[in-house]
Design an enzyme around this catalytic site. Sequence first.
Site, PDB file in Angstrom:
ATOM      1  N   HIS A  60       0.860  -1.184   0.000  1.00  8.87           N
ATOM      2  CA  HIS A  60       0.000   0.000   0.000  1.00  8.87           C
ATOM      3  C   HIS A  60       0.900   1.240   0.000  1.00  8.87           C
ATOM      4  O   HIS A  60       1.982   1.219   0.583  1.00  8.87           O
ATOM      5  CB  HIS A  60      -0.838  -0.053   1.276  1.00  8.87           C
ATOM      6  CG  HIS A  60      -1.910   0.984   1.382  1.00  8.87           C
ATOM      7  ND1 HIS A  60      -1.652   2.281   1.765  1.00  8.87           N
ATOM      8  CD2 HIS A  60      -3.242   0.911   1.160  1.00  8.87           C
ATOM      9  CE1 HIS A  60      -2.782   2.955   1.776  1.00  8.87           C
ATOM     10  NE2 HIS A  60      -3.771   2.159   1.410  1.00  8.87           N
ATOM     11  N   ASP A 115       3.199  -4.123   8.351  1.00  5.58           N
ATOM     12  CA  ASP A 115       1.944  -3.386   8.195  1.00  5.58           C
ATOM     13  C   ASP A 115       0.812  -4.386   8.448  1.00  5.58           C
ATOM     14  O   ASP A 115       0.558  -5.269   7.620  1.00  5.58           O
ATOM     15  CB  ASP A 115       1.883  -2.808   6.774  1.00  5.58           C
ATOM     16  CG  ASP A 115       0.542  -2.132   6.482  1.00  5.58           C
ATOM     17  OD1 ASP A 115      -0.358  -2.170   7.337  1.00  5.58           O
ATOM     18  OD2 ASP A 115       0.417  -1.585   5.375  1.00  5.58           O
ATOM     19  N   LYS A 118     -10.466  -0.223  10.492  1.00  2.31           N
ATOM     20  CA  LYS A 118     -10.626  -1.459   9.711  1.00  2.31           C
ATOM     21  C   LYS A 118     -10.939  -2.636  10.641  1.00  2.31           C
ATOM     22  O   LYS A 118     -11.024  -3.785  10.216  1.00  2.31           O
ATOM     23  CB  LYS A 118      -9.358  -1.750   8.913  1.00  2.31           C
ATOM     24  CG  LYS A 118      -9.091  -0.692   7.842  1.00  2.31           C
ATOM     25  CD  LYS A 118      -7.863  -1.028   7.031  1.00  2.31           C
ATOM     26  CE  LYS A 118      -7.308   0.155   6.297  1.00  2.31           C
ATOM     27  NZ  LYS A 118      -7.927   0.421   5.000  1.00  2.31           N
TER      28      LYS A 118
END
Length: 408
Positions: A120, A197, A223
């Site tokens: 990302h 991550d 999330k």
Amino acid sequence: AREELAKKLKEDFPIFKTGSFAYLDNAATTQKPKQVLEAMEHYYHAENANPLRGLYELSLKATEAYEEAREAVAKFLNAKESAEIIFVRNATEGLNLIAYTYGRAFLQEGDEIMLPVSEHHSNFIPWQQLAKEKGLKLHFLEPNEEGIITEESFRAVLNPKVKLVAMAQVSNVLGSIQDIKLFAKLTHEIGAVFVCDGAQSVPHTKVDVQDLDVDFLVFSGHKLYAPMGIGAVYGKKELLEKMPPFLFGGEMIEYVTKEGATWAELPHKFEAGTVNVGGAVGLTAAISYLDKVGFSFIEEREAELCAYLMEGMEKVPHVHIVGSKDPKRHHGIVTFTIDGVHPHDIAAIFNSNQVCVRAGHHCAQPLMKFLGTPSTTRVSLGLYNTKEDVDAFLAALKTIRGVMGYGE
Ligand code: PMP
């Protein structure tokens, strides 16, 4: 039975009572259960004050609520102690914190960083900028057709000049999971640090930072069924202690004079300014909600629903799933293309069918380039999704080429 439980869980999420729609963009953000909303409401009704500063009862309560959240995150990730948890706004801020402080202080010209090309942008640009600033070399790892970084390809670039490896545990595009424990071990063998991550793994699988033995791990609360604006960095204490602060100002100091300042103890050294207590309270409630649901249910359920989804997709002509064909490798994330139809048209058609999916480059443009496609469409599952949601998605999917004027 799992389908029944998912239906029951869905009732905990007030947003689904506002209308009939299939929410399949959980990798972007999840909806919030009433337990999270009520905990935050209670905090603002009964406990709100600026924490750490005040000596009066409300402020002490706010401080307590905030530190309880830190304990909850430490336990959730199995950190050794709560001082290893730094609250930030989101995974992006967490990764920037690590690049700015650890990266700037401990990486020197000529050092090297390894990261997958599939990262990302938030686990990509901070390292790219650091490399430009300090004269570092970046090595990009390429996933195989299954979306996996192999041990062989990792070892092929690993060398003593590498000082840092950054990697997502689960890809937000491919859904694939990497063998973080192995890569952290190989990274440590050459004396480098490993940054994980966890933005897309923490919502789907049990993450144990001591077992993985990562040096840093970041995630975003939003999330994970918690509100936006709260996330965390886990860092090993010995590293956090030697890192300089990220932001300067109130609450992060020990003592200030006209000439200089000294820094507060961990974790406050990294938490300048007034913090997000309401968000932290929501995160505590989200973690206890997840504890109740349990990761064994979440994993089995998402694998089952993902298999149902992919089976349905494979029957639709001109639809191509990106990455692995094995649902077990997807962690509830399936990205696809349709011959001759732009993802923005695809998403618009889904929207007119009350199906929420994501279209675009998914903040992973280097991966799109690697895959040879400018953009894709992504469907991503959460713990409340039902077969009905997937059926609504599949029904709309079947109409898309027709809507766009293709004959069959
Ligand atoms: N990493 C990954 C793998 C992600 O999927 C995301 C969010 N799409 C992020 C980092 C960034 O998260 P946030 O926008 O909450 O900072």
